[in-house]
Scaffold this motif. Structure first.
Motif, PDB file in Angstrom:
ATOM      1  N   LEU A 165      65.134 -12.533  30.317  1.00  0.00           N
ATOM      2  CA  LEU A 165      63.705 -12.789  30.513  1.00  0.00           C
ATOM      3  C   LEU A 165      62.868 -12.605  29.255  1.00  0.00           C
ATOM      4  CD1 LEU A 165      63.157 -11.038  33.978  1.00  0.00           C
ATOM      5  CD2 LEU A 165      64.035 -13.318  33.489  1.00  0.00           C
ATOM      6  N   ASP A 166      63.356 -11.844  28.306  1.00  0.00           N
ATOM      7  CA  ASP A 166      62.568 -11.554  27.114  1.00  0.00           C
ATOM      8  C   ASP A 166      62.236 -12.843  26.354  1.00  0.00           C
ATOM      9  OD1 ASP A 166      61.250  -9.980  25.249  1.00  0.00           O
ATOM     10  OD2 ASP A 166      63.034  -9.732  24.005  1.00  0.00           O
ATOM     11  N   GLY A 167      60.971 -12.988  26.013  1.00  0.00           N
ATOM     12  CA  GLY A 167      60.530 -14.174  25.284  1.00  0.00           C
ATOM     13  C   GLY A 167      60.202 -15.359  26.159  1.00  0.00           C
ATOM     14  N   HIS A 168      60.291 -15.193  27.474  1.00  0.00           N
ATOM     15  CA  HIS A 168      60.019 -16.286  28.411  1.00  0.00           C
ATOM     16  C   HIS A 168      58.904 -15.883  29.378  1.00  0.00           C
ATOM     17  CE1 HIS A 168      63.645 -18.608  27.310  1.00  0.00           C
ATOM     18  NE2 HIS A 168      64.228 -17.441  27.183  1.00  0.00           N
ATOM     19  N   THR A 169      58.312 -16.888  29.998  1.00  0.00           N
ATOM     20  CA  THR A 169      57.419 -16.649  31.128  1.00  0.00           C
ATOM     21  C   THR A 169      58.192 -17.027  32.377  1.00  0.00           C
ATOM     22  OG1 THR A 169      55.412 -17.100  29.851  1.00  0.00           O
ATOM     23  CG2 THR A 169      55.257 -17.273  32.243  1.00  0.00           C
TER      24      THR A 169
END
Length: 343
Positions: free
Chosen positions: A209-213
Motif C-alpha cells: 500500500l505504501d505510495g498508493h491511494t
C-alpha cells in the motif's frame, strides 16, 4: 397620455416620451445577476480526506512545513458537482486551520480515477465513492460471514471499469480454508493476502500500500475496519460483530474517510451488501484483460463474448490454445464478470 389604438394616426407616436414608461423599483437593492465568476487566482490546493454533511476535511500543504487540516464548505459556483474523498481541490477563505475557521472549495481538479456504484443494476445514476485511487483492497472473510463470490465479482468489475488495480485480502483464515473460494478467481492476475482473526500481516500490506491511494471495500462484518485499525492505529474505526442468527455483519463505518499510511493513503468505506453496476460498460472490463482484448479485435460487431456466442474470436482463440493453459481460466473469469452485469 392614453395608449394608441390601431385607428390612431401614426404621427401620434411622435408624442410618446420614454419618460412616460414606469420602471418597477427594486426594493431589496439587489445587484443584477452576472454569469461572470471570480477566477480565485489566490486559491490554494488541498486534498479532501473526509466528507460529513456538507463539511469537508482537507489536507493543505501535504508534506510541507505548514501542513495542516482545515474544514471547508462548497462554493455556490460548483453547482451540484459532487465533492468526494480523494478529490484534489482549490480553496479560498480562511485556510489557517484554526478552530472555528471555514474555507470554501471553489474548484475540483481533474480526477485520474473514479470508483463508482449505482443503487442497483437498473439504475444508471452513479454514486461516486472515492476519487484518484489507484488500488482497491477487497476484504473478504473466509467464514463468519460466508464469502460471497458474486459480490467480489462486482467489486472487481467496478475496479476494472475505473482502471484501479485490485488486491484481495482474505481474513479469518483460521476459521476456514479459503482455497475453494479462491478457485473462483484462478484466472485473474490478483494479488492475494491472507490474514487470521488475530494476526494481520502488517508488513506485507504496508509494502503493497505504501505510495498508493488504496480504497478498502468489503461486506459488513468481514473485518475491514479491524484491518484499517491495525494499519493505522489512530484511525479508531468502529468495529461490529456478526449476527449469530442471520450471519450478517452490522454496518459500523458510516462514512468514507482516508488515512495516511506511510507515503500513501488508505480510504475506508462503509460496508455494503450490494454493489450496483448499472453505469458500467462491458468494454471497460475487456480492456483490463489485455490478452483477451487482443483476440477480440477479430470478433464480429456486437459480439457479447459469452458462452455459445457464434464466431467469437476470443472463444475460438482460447479453444485453439493461443493463450496457453491459463487461457481457459482467463476466459472463464472474464465471462463470469461480464455476465455479472446482466444478472
Amino acid at each position: 397620455m392614453s395608449w394608441l389604438t390601431d385607428s390612431d394616426d401614426e404621427d401620434a407616436w411622435s408624442e410618446y416620451d420614454e419618460t412616460d414608461a414606469r420602471v418597477r423599483p427594486n426594493p431589496k437593492g439587489n445587484k443584477p445577476r452576472s454569469k461572470l465568476r471570480p477566477e480565485h487566482t489566490d486559491a490554494i490546493p488541498g486534498r479532501v480526506f473526509s466528507v460529513d454533511r456538507g463539511r469537508y476535511g482537507v489536507w493543505v500543504d501535504e508534506g510541507g512545513a505548514e501542513e495542516r487540516q482545515i474544514v471547508a464548505t462548497r462554493a455556490r459556483e460548483l453547482g451540484r458537482k459532487a465533492i468526494v474523498t480523494g478529490d484534489y481541490v482549490d480553496l479560498v477563505g480562511d485556510t489557517t486551520g484554526s478552530e472555528g475557521s471555514l474555507a470554501r472549495i471553489v474548484r475540483i481538479q481533474p480526477r485520474t480515477t473514479l470508483l463508482r456504484r449505482s443503487a442497483d443494476d437498473t439504475d444508471a445514476v452513479e454514486r461516486v465513492i472515492v476519487a484518484n485511487a489507484d488500488q482497491m483492497l477487497i476484504v473478504v472473510a473466509a467464514a463468519n460471514p460466508e464469502p460471497r463470490p458474486r459480490l467480489v465479482d462486482r467489486y472487481l468489475v467496478a475496479a476494472y471499469d475505473a482502471g484501479i488495480h485490485p488486491i484481495l485480502v482474505i481474513t479469518k483464515t483460521d476459521l476456514a480454508d479459503p482455497a475453494e473460494f479462491l478457485g473462483n478467481f484462478a484466472g485473474l492476475d490478483l494479488t492475494i493476502v491472507t490474514s487470521g482473526s488475530d494476526a494481520v500481516p502488517i508488513d506485507e500490506l504496508i509494502e503493497l500500500l505504501d505510495g498508493h491511494t488504496t480504497v478498502a471495500v468489503g461486506h459488513s462484518g468481514v473485518g475491514k475496519s479491524t484491518l484499517v485499525n491495525a494499519l493505522v492505529p489512530d484511525a479508531n474505526r468502529a468495529i461490529g460483530r456478526v449476527n449469530d442468527v442471520t450471519g450478517r455483519g452490522r454496518h459500523t463505518s458510516s462514512s468514507t474517510i482516508s488515512y495516511r499510511l506511510g507515503n500513501g493513503w488508505i480510504v475506508d468505506t462503509p460496508g455494503v451488501r450490494s454493489f450496483g453496476l448499472g453505469h458500467v460498460d462491458p468494454a471497460s472490463i475487456l480492456a483490463s484483460f489485455t490478452d483477451l482484448a487482443g483476440l477480440a479485435e477479430d470478433c464480429p460487431r456486437g459480439c457479447t463474448h459469452l458462452p455459445g456466442t457464434p464466431d467469437c474470436a476470443i472463444i475460438l482463440g482460447v479453444q485453439a490454445g493461443e493463450l496457453g493453459e491459463a487461457g481457459r481460466q482467463r476466459l472463464d473469469s472474464f465471462q463470469r464478470l461480464i455476465a455479472t452485469l446482466g444478472s
